[in-house]
Design a protein around this motif. Structure first.
Motif, mmCIF file in Angstrom:
data_model
loop_
_atom_site.group_PDB
_atom_site.id
_atom_site.type_symbol
_atom_site.label_atom_id
_atom_site.label_comp_id
_atom_site.label_asym_id
_atom_site.label_seq_id
_atom_site.Cartn_x
_atom_site.Cartn_y
_atom_site.Cartn_z
ATOM 1 N N ALA A 141 -22.440 -26.827 128.380
ATOM 2 C CA ALA A 141 -22.820 -25.409 128.381
ATOM 3 C C ALA A 141 -23.533 -25.413 129.035
ATOM 4 C CB ALA A 141 -22.220 -25.299 127.015
ATOM 5 N N PRO A 142 -24.770 -24.111 128.833
ATOM 6 C CA PRO A 142 -26.408 -24.168 128.899
ATOM 7 C C PRO A 142 -27.139 -24.200 128.470
ATOM 8 C CG PRO A 142 -24.652 -22.332 130.107
ATOM 9 C CD PRO A 142 -23.997 -23.079 129.507
ATOM 10 N N ASP A 143 -26.483 -24.546 127.083
ATOM 11 C CA ASP A 143 -27.361 -25.154 125.606
ATOM 12 C C ASP A 143 -26.765 -26.859 125.871
ATOM 13 O OD1 ASP A 143 -24.903 -24.315 124.986
ATOM 14 O OD2 ASP A 143 -25.797 -23.248 123.031
ATOM 15 N N CYS A 144 -26.390 -27.297 126.077
ATOM 16 C CA CYS A 144 -25.252 -28.502 125.686
ATOM 17 C C CYS A 144 -24.936 -29.030 126.894
ATOM 18 C CB CYS A 144 -24.089 -28.215 124.776
ATOM 19 S SG CYS A 144 -23.387 -29.570 124.477
ATOM 20 N N PRO A 145 -26.262 -29.633 127.105
ATOM 21 C CA PRO A 145 -26.239 -30.549 128.827
ATOM 22 C C PRO A 145 -25.938 -31.962 127.948
ATOM 23 C CG PRO A 145 -28.579 -30.740 127.838
ATOM 24 C CD PRO A 145 -27.104 -29.406 127.353
ATOM 25 N N GLU A 146 -25.745 -32.605 126.700
ATOM 26 C CA GLU A 146 -24.505 -32.985 126.693
ATOM 27 C C GLU A 146 -23.990 -33.378 125.603
ATOM 28 O OE1 GLU A 146 -28.092 -37.183 125.991
ATOM 29 O OE2 GLU A 146 -29.091 -35.238 126.004
ATOM 30 N N PRO A 147 -22.988 -32.985 125.791
ATOM 31 C CA PRO A 147 -21.617 -32.892 124.675
ATOM 32 C C PRO A 147 -21.144 -33.951 123.815
ATOM 33 C CG PRO A 147 -21.005 -32.469 126.709
ATOM 34 C CD PRO A 147 -22.089 -32.835 126.865
ATOM 35 N N ALA A 148 -21.268 -33.863 122.202
ATOM 36 C CA ALA A 148 -20.397 -34.595 121.564
ATOM 37 C C ALA A 148 -19.056 -34.852 122.511
ATOM 38 C CB ALA A 148 -20.070 -34.451 120.420
ATOM 39 N N THR A 149 -18.825 -36.674 122.117
ATOM 40 C CA THR A 149 -18.047 -36.670 123.080
ATOM 41 C C THR A 149 -16.826 -37.413 122.132
ATOM 42 O OG1 THR A 149 -18.473 -39.472 122.700
ATOM 43 C CG2 THR A 149 -18.949 -37.933 125.063
ATOM 44 N N SER B 70 -20.183 -13.538 121.573
ATOM 45 C CA SER B 70 -20.230 -12.595 122.272
ATOM 46 C C SER B 70 -20.270 -12.228 123.526
ATOM 47 C CB SER B 70 -21.227 -11.146 121.468
ATOM 48 O OG SER B 70 -20.456 -10.661 120.037
ATOM 49 N N LEU B 71 -21.057 -12.918 124.203
ATOM 50 C CA LEU B 71 -22.216 -13.492 125.791
ATOM 51 C C LEU B 71 -22.155 -14.431 126.363
ATOM 52 C CD1 LEU B 71 -25.378 -10.622 124.885
ATOM 53 C CD2 LEU B 71 -23.322 -9.906 125.490
ATOM 54 N N GLY B 72 -21.771 -15.216 125.966
ATOM 55 C CA GLY B 72 -21.707 -16.540 126.074
ATOM 56 C C GLY B 72 -22.558 -17.515 125.741
ATOM 57 N N PRO B 73 -22.823 -18.653 126.286
ATOM 58 C CA PRO B 73 -23.672 -19.794 125.685
ATOM 59 C C PRO B 73 -24.822 -19.536 127.036
ATOM 60 C CG PRO B 73 -22.375 -20.915 126.562
ATOM 61 C CD PRO B 73 -21.803 -19.923 126.777
ATOM 62 N N TRP B 74 -26.410 -19.147 126.313
ATOM 63 C CA TRP B 74 -27.582 -19.713 127.421
ATOM 64 C C TRP B 74 -27.691 -20.913 127.441
ATOM 65 C CZ3 TRP B 74 -27.007 -16.944 123.277
ATOM 66 C CH2 TRP B 74 -27.871 -17.460 122.642
ATOM 67 N N ASP B 75 -29.475 -20.656 128.571
ATOM 68 C CA ASP B 75 -30.506 -22.269 127.550
ATOM 69 C C ASP B 75 -31.521 -21.636 126.607
ATOM 70 O OD1 ASP B 75 -31.903 -23.996 128.122
ATOM 71 O OD2 ASP B 75 -32.902 -24.114 130.219
#
Length: 304
Positions: free
Chosen positions: A60-68, A199-204
């Motif tokens: 996601a824009p705020d999660c470039p390294e998501p948990a695996t 409500s609006l989606g993730p952002w940076d």
């Protein structure tokens, strides 16, 4: 805010912490046994609420390294066998990311070559941290939680990215919401981040997020707060301080010895507090037992 003004504030808050006699546990020294016992009296109806967000496992824009998260068993061959088979899985994450709920240890923030209390930054090495680590909270954090809901105060669903919570906001929220912040409290400041994201989606959020103004930390120092948590990471972006990207982290962790709880989800708690018409509760925070670590994923529980 100029860097010079920020450094004046830093020195003032650091001096106040030292004058209060806070030791290597920082502001947690204010969580005395008597205050823990008093916090238990805040339980009225037995309702318990998680303050953690669901761990993010997708980009996601705020999660470039998501948990695996992956299953290691059962294998395809084991699925059809008779007898006992264990399902097993493996989990990995970047603890200090911008989306998952976590606790910052006192060794997390280095400023001018030092950790909290003047501990040299050289104690943190690639092999792990040697001082002020997560081991300080190996027995958990238990105390009285207090929720201050700033969007509710301003009569908006959430604060917009870049907006900042001031001392005046915190004082007004206390009055309007019937809450009182005192020594040893775990203070939770809602900015509405999770509701906006849903409500609006993730952002940076590295570029724009709501948080506290650095001068609001004087409120926490005056009240003797032990822990600060937010549904953001307590710092607004862009930073209001020239030359310092995370001024609230620097003041809270490095100057004042406050453990931070970042990227919580306070929506359910806010709703329950509204139903119960009270903003005080027993709070239990149980980080992982990672002795040389700078932080931990965490699932704080409020008991009302």
């Amino acid at each position: 805010m100029s860097e010079a003004a920020f450094r004046d504030l830093y020195r003032r808050l650091r001096g106040q912490t030292q004058d209060s006699g806070a030791g290597r546990r920082g502001a947690l020294d204010r969580l005395t046994a008597e205050r823990v016992v008093a916090a238990a009296a805040e339980v009225r109806c037995g309702r318990h609420v998680s303050l953690a967000a669901t761990v993010e496992t997708h980009d996601a824009p705020d999660c470039p390294e998501p948990a695996t998260h992956r299953m290691t068993a059962p294998t395809h061959d084991e699925n059809g066998t008779s007898g006992l088979v264990f399902a097993r899985d493996r989990f990995a994450m970047n603890v200090h990311d911008d989306v998952d709920s976590h606790l910052d240890a006192l060794c997390h923030v280095i400023f001018d070559g030092e950790l909290y209390g003047g501990v040299p930054a050289s104690t943190v090495t690639p092999q792990g941290a040697g001082a002020l680590t997560l081991d300080l909270v190996r027995d958990g954090i238990v105390g009285r939680g207090v929720l201050l809901d700033v969007p509710r105060l301003r009569e908006v669903p959430w604060l917009e990215p870049g907006d900042q919570v001031t001392t005046e906001d915190l004082v007004a929220a206390e009055t309007a919401q019937g809450a009182t912040v005192g020594p040893g409290d775990l203070l939770f400041v809602r900015v509405g981040h999770r509701l906006r994201r849903r409500s609006l989606g993730p952002w940076d959020v590295s570029r724009a997020r709501a948080g506290l103004h650095p001068t609001a930390m004087e409120f926490l120092a005056e009240r003797g707060v032990a822990v600060l948590g937010s549904d953001g990471n307590s710092d607004a972006a862009p930073s209001t301080v020239a030359g310092v990207a995370f001024p609230v982290h620097v003041l809270a962790v490095n100057a004042m010895g406050l453990h931070l709880l970042d990227w919580l989800d306070l929506e359910e708690l806010a709703a329950v507090c509204e139903q119960q018409e009270r903003r005080h509760f027993l709070c239990v925070v149980a980080p992982l037992r990672l002795p040389a670590a700078t932080g931990s994923p965490v699932n704080p529980i409020a008991v009302l």
